[in-house]
Motif scaffolding. Structure first.
Motif, PDB file in Angstrom:
ATOM      1  N   UNK A  50      14.710   3.972  39.375  1.00 11.92           N
ATOM      2  CA  UNK A  50      13.944   5.061  38.754  1.00 11.92           C
ATOM      3  C   UNK A  50      12.552   4.592  38.356  1.00 11.92           C
ATOM      4  N   UNK A  51      11.602   5.488  38.434  1.00  9.74           N
ATOM      5  CA  UNK A  51      10.205   5.140  38.137  1.00  9.74           C
ATOM      6  C   UNK A  51      10.025   4.735  36.684  1.00  9.74           C
ATOM      7  N   UNK A  52      10.918   5.178  35.802  1.00  6.22           N
ATOM      8  CA  UNK A  52      10.779   4.873  34.378  1.00  6.22           C
ATOM      9  C   UNK A  52      11.217   3.458  34.032  1.00  6.22           C
ATOM     10  N   UNK A  53      11.846   2.746  34.989  1.00  6.21           N
ATOM     11  CA  UNK A  53      12.397   1.432  34.686  1.00  6.21           C
ATOM     12  C   UNK A  53      11.314   0.439  34.277  1.00  6.21           C
ATOM     13  N   UNK A  54      10.266   0.331  35.094  1.00  7.69           N
ATOM     14  CA  UNK A  54       9.200  -0.631  34.817  1.00  7.69           C
ATOM     15  C   UNK A  54       8.487  -0.309  33.514  1.00  7.69           C
ATOM     16  N   UNK A  55       8.177   0.966  33.292  1.00  4.87           N
ATOM     17  CA  UNK A  55       7.447   1.342  32.072  1.00  4.87           C
ATOM     18  C   UNK A  55       8.307   1.128  30.836  1.00  4.87           C
ATOM     19  N   UNK A  56       9.614   1.367  30.954  1.00 10.33           N
ATOM     20  CA  UNK A  56      10.494   1.157  29.796  1.00 10.33           C
ATOM     21  C   UNK A  56      10.541  -0.323  29.427  1.00 10.33           C
ATOM     22  N   UNK A  57      10.665  -1.187  30.417  1.00  8.99           N
ATOM     23  CA  UNK A  57      10.699  -2.619  30.133  1.00  8.99           C
ATOM     24  C   UNK A  57       9.369  -3.128  29.587  1.00  8.99           C
ATOM     25  N   UNK A  58       8.263  -2.529  30.033  1.00 11.01           N
ATOM     26  CA  UNK A  58       6.941  -2.991  29.608  1.00 11.01           C
ATOM     27  C   UNK A  58       6.528  -2.416  28.252  1.00 11.01           C
ATOM     28  N   UNK A  59       6.780  -1.132  28.055  1.00  5.86           N
ATOM     29  CA  UNK A  59       6.271  -0.464  26.859  1.00  5.86           C
ATOM     30  C   UNK A  59       7.252  -0.455  25.700  1.00  5.86           C
ATOM     31  N   UNK A  60       8.557  -0.478  26.002  1.00  8.76           N
ATOM     32  CA  UNK A  60       9.559  -0.421  24.930  1.00  8.76           C
ATOM     33  C   UNK A  60      10.631  -1.488  25.116  1.00  8.76           C
ATOM     34  N   UNK A  61      10.230  -2.754  25.231  1.00  9.72           N
ATOM     35  CA  UNK A  61      11.230  -3.798  25.483  1.00  9.72           C
ATOM     36  C   UNK A  61      12.181  -3.965  24.306  1.00  9.72           C
ATOM     37  N   UNK A  62      13.444  -4.093  24.616  1.00  8.63           N
ATOM     38  CA  UNK A  62      14.459  -4.258  23.579  1.00  8.63           C
ATOM     39  C   UNK A  62      14.220  -5.530  22.777  1.00  8.63           C
TER      40      UNK A  62
ATOM     41  N   UNK B  23      21.826  -3.918  31.527  1.00 10.53           N
ATOM     42  CA  UNK B  23      20.995  -4.572  30.522  1.00 10.53           C
ATOM     43  C   UNK B  23      21.145  -6.087  30.653  1.00 10.53           C
ATOM     44  N   UNK B  24      20.028  -6.768  30.867  1.00 10.19           N
ATOM     45  CA  UNK B  24      20.035  -8.218  31.002  1.00 10.19           C
ATOM     46  C   UNK B  24      20.321  -8.846  29.639  1.00 10.19           C
ATOM     47  N   UNK B  25      21.432  -9.578  29.531  1.00 11.25           N
ATOM     48  CA  UNK B  25      21.848 -10.145  28.247  1.00 11.25           C
ATOM     49  C   UNK B  25      20.948 -11.285  27.789  1.00 11.25           C
ATOM     50  N   UNK B  26      20.116 -11.820  28.680  1.00 18.71           N
ATOM     51  CA  UNK B  26      19.224 -12.922  28.299  1.00 18.71           C
ATOM     52  C   UNK B  26      17.915 -12.418  27.700  1.00 18.71           C
ATOM     53  N   UNK B  27      17.305 -11.422  28.319  1.00 18.10           N
ATOM     54  CA  UNK B  27      15.983 -10.989  27.858  1.00 18.10           C
ATOM     55  C   UNK B  27      15.916  -9.543  27.376  1.00 18.10           C
ATOM     56  N   UNK B  28      17.006  -8.792  27.501  1.00 18.55           N
ATOM     57  CA  UNK B  28      17.017  -7.414  27.017  1.00 18.55           C
ATOM     58  C   UNK B  28      16.358  -6.417  27.935  1.00 18.55           C
ATOM     59  N   UNK B  29      15.950  -6.824  29.129  1.00 23.02           N
ATOM     60  CA  UNK B  29      15.347  -5.891  30.087  1.00 23.02           C
ATOM     61  C   UNK B  29      16.428  -5.092  30.821  1.00 23.02           C
ATOM     62  N   UNK B  30      16.082  -3.884  31.214  1.00 25.59           N
ATOM     63  CA  UNK B  30      16.930  -3.148  32.139  1.00 25.59           C
ATOM     64  C   UNK B  30      16.713  -3.710  33.533  1.00 25.59           C
ATOM     65  N   UNK B  31      17.786  -4.023  34.226  1.00 25.63           N
ATOM     66  CA  UNK B  31      17.706  -4.734  35.495  1.00 25.63           C
ATOM     67  C   UNK B  31      18.473  -3.981  36.572  1.00 25.63           C
ATOM     68  N   UNK B  32      18.218  -4.372  37.818  1.00 26.15           N
ATOM     69  CA  UNK B  32      18.950  -3.821  38.943  1.00 26.15           C
ATOM     70  C   UNK B  32      18.974  -4.847  40.063  1.00 26.15           C
TER      71      UNK B  32
END
Length: 536
Positions: free
Chosen positions: A195-207, A178-187
């Motif tokens: 995982x294919x769900x990474x982009x959609x999770x960051x776009x549709x359900x951003x922390x 978890x990126x502590x600056x923007x709340x995105x899941x990162x790698x």
């Protein structure tokens, strides 16, 4: 020159080895097709025992009832979560793996850098650059991926990027944090199959968007938190993360709500079609955190800490429920291991009159440098401080033709006389195992590649203020040293392995080879201890 007689002997050896292997396999339990590894920073057995009756039946209680319980997993010396995770995943200590903690001191740049920092590895959804290149050995995640020939999948998830990489090793499909600056899941671009769900999770359900309406309040009625003093029960805590809050993502990441975010992502990966259904073990390794909450107005954070345990129990139950819906628990190996508790704790309120002191690294460096000037002439003799270690000017020592071991001893003798220092010893003492009690374990848990010159052991109740480069913040929360045991809880639960408790201490290095034996794959290449045997 050829040896005709060698071929028959080799054939007989091969046949005998194969028959022995088949015999072992025939008598072994069903081979798991999914591995769920769980590493928990800060988990303490005392709180598990205290809250066990308040837990549900599907989390901690499920593990403790059905697994092999190891109450005292021994790391040798206190380690941070990164050093301990490396031991668990590789079966090797820092002198072999190169991982003795989260960071190292750069003698050239005179600054602290993350141990897994790698400018060659770009980040996805982050500017952070990390790779596992500094990890010098293979891990159980690597061996699982190699055994599957690239067909099986391995993922790792943690809040911290370096712990995620240690959980994923060199060969994982992806390691996520978890990126502590923007709340995105990162790698990291080091890994090629996020995982294919990474982009959609960051776009549709951003922390960052969801934080506006999130808050941390007690999960249960106050009666569910045993032995709370009356003054803590009157005012239930409430912490929010609105847009007006500075560093709100980082604050969120210091709460147990973070573990729920990790659980949700892990459950999504487990629900991926075919995950846990390959001809070989798929693996997902998860890093959770339980630690005293430092943003509380009170030094007594038992209320918040117990709530963290209750929430983690619920997260484990949800994680196991995802396994049930997917591959099934009867085909899954689960291992949980706690890293040793941290030796830094929030200082008690002054009204309790508990002895307290501050050891300033800036003052210590200045005084030590003056002392060495008096002995050896003018010069910048001390270059820096990092993680209880002082770094001397090796170039200057060489120029003046001074015995490095002798000047280290002089520095250690001087530092040991300072208030707040229980003892001081040199890297030579560590290498030669003469650093006092636990010298052998200390040697194993020290990476010589980036070791300091002189180490200090703070006195109990003292705060080591790391102010040698920048002044300490006036509003900081004093964190004092507490003596802690270098042990943690571990549980291994797998089909066909009976539940039991191993009462004696168990070396933490055996977890990786034990998991490998259950999976019938190779142990990591740096693992030197044999696996636990469950046949007795």
């Amino acid at each position: 020159m050829k040896h005709p007689s060698r071929a028959p002997r080799l054939l007989l050896t091969f046949v005998a080895s194969a028959m022995a292997t088949l015999a072992v396999v025939a008598g072994s339990p069903v081979r798991p097709q999914l591995v769920v590894g769980i590493v928990v920073e800060g988990l303490e057995q005392d709180y598990i025992d205290l809250l066990r009756e308040s837990f549900g039946q599907g989390g901690f209680n499920r593990l403790l009832k059905n697994g092999v319980v190891i109450p005292a997993l021994d790391y040798g010396t206190p380690l941070d979560a990164h050093g301990a995770t490396a031991v668990l995943m590789s079966g090797a200590t820092a002198d072999i793996s190169g991982i003795d903690g989260a960071s190292r001191f750069d003698r050239e740049a005179l600054r602290t850098v993350p141990l897994l920092h790698d400018p060659a590895a770009m980040g996805n959804y982050t500017n952070e650059t990390y790779s596992p290149a500094a990890l010098a050995v293979s891990t159980i995640a690597d061996e699982a991926r190699i055994a599957g020939g690239g067909v099986t999948a391995v993922y790792a998830i943690a809040a911290d990027p370096q712990q995620a990489l240690l959980l994923g090793g060199h060969s994982a499909n992806s390691a996520l944090w978890l990126n502590a600056d923007n709340g995105n899941w990162a790698t990291s671009t080091f890994y090629k199959e996020p995982p294919t769900s990474l982009a959609s999770r960051n776009r549709l359900r951003p922390l960052a968007v969801r934080l506006d309406t999130m808050s941390w309040t007690p999960l249960r009625p106050v009666a569910s938190y045993p032995h709370l003093p009356d003054h803590l029960t009157r005012y239930p805590f409430r912490y929010t993360f609105g847009r007006s809050k500075a560093e709100r993502v980082a604050k969120f990441m210091s709460t147990p709500l973070l573990n729920s975010e990790i659980t949700q992502l892990a459950a999504e990966i487990i629900a991926t079609p075919d995950f846990g259904a390959h001809d070989g073990p798929d693996m997902i390794n998860v890093g959770y955190t339980i630690s005293p909450f430092t943003d509380s107005k009170s030094a007594d954070t038992r209320y918040e800490l117990m709530d963290s345990y209750l929430r983690l129990d619920r997260d484990l139950e949800q994680l196991f429920a995802a396994v049930e819906k997917g591959p099934g628990m009867d085909r899954t190996l689960i291992y949980l291991a706690a890293t040793p508790p941290g030796s830094r704790a929030r200082r008690d309120d002054e009204r309790w009159n508990v002895p307290f002191g501050e050891f300033s690294t800036r003052k210590a460096i200045s005084l030590l440098n003056m002392y060495l000037i008096a002995l050896h002439g003018n010069g910048d003799w001390v270059k820096g401080y990092h993680r209880n270690a002082f770094y001397l000017n090796d170039k200057l020592i060489k120029e003046r033709n001074i015995d490095p071991s002798a000047i280290r001893t002089e520095a250690a003798d001087f530092l040991e006389r300072m208030s707040g220092i229980r003892r001081a010893f040199t890297i030579d003492d560590i290498i030669n195992e003469r650093a006092g009690e636990g010298s052998q374990a200390l040697r194993r848990n020290t990476s010589i590649t980036h070791a300091g010159d002189v180490y200090i052991a703070p006195a109990a109740g003292w705060e080591v203020v790391d102010d040698w480069q920048t002044p300490a913040p006036a509003t900081r929360t004093p964190m004092v040293h507490r003596e802690v045991a270098p042990t943690g809880l571990a549980v291994i639960m797998a089909p066909g392995i009976d539940a039991r408790t191993i009462a004696t201490p168990v070396d933490a290095r055996v977890i990786a080879p034990t998991v490998a034996r259950i999976l019938r794959i190779r142990s990591p290449n740096g693992a030197s201890l044999p696996a636990l045997s469950f046949n007795e």
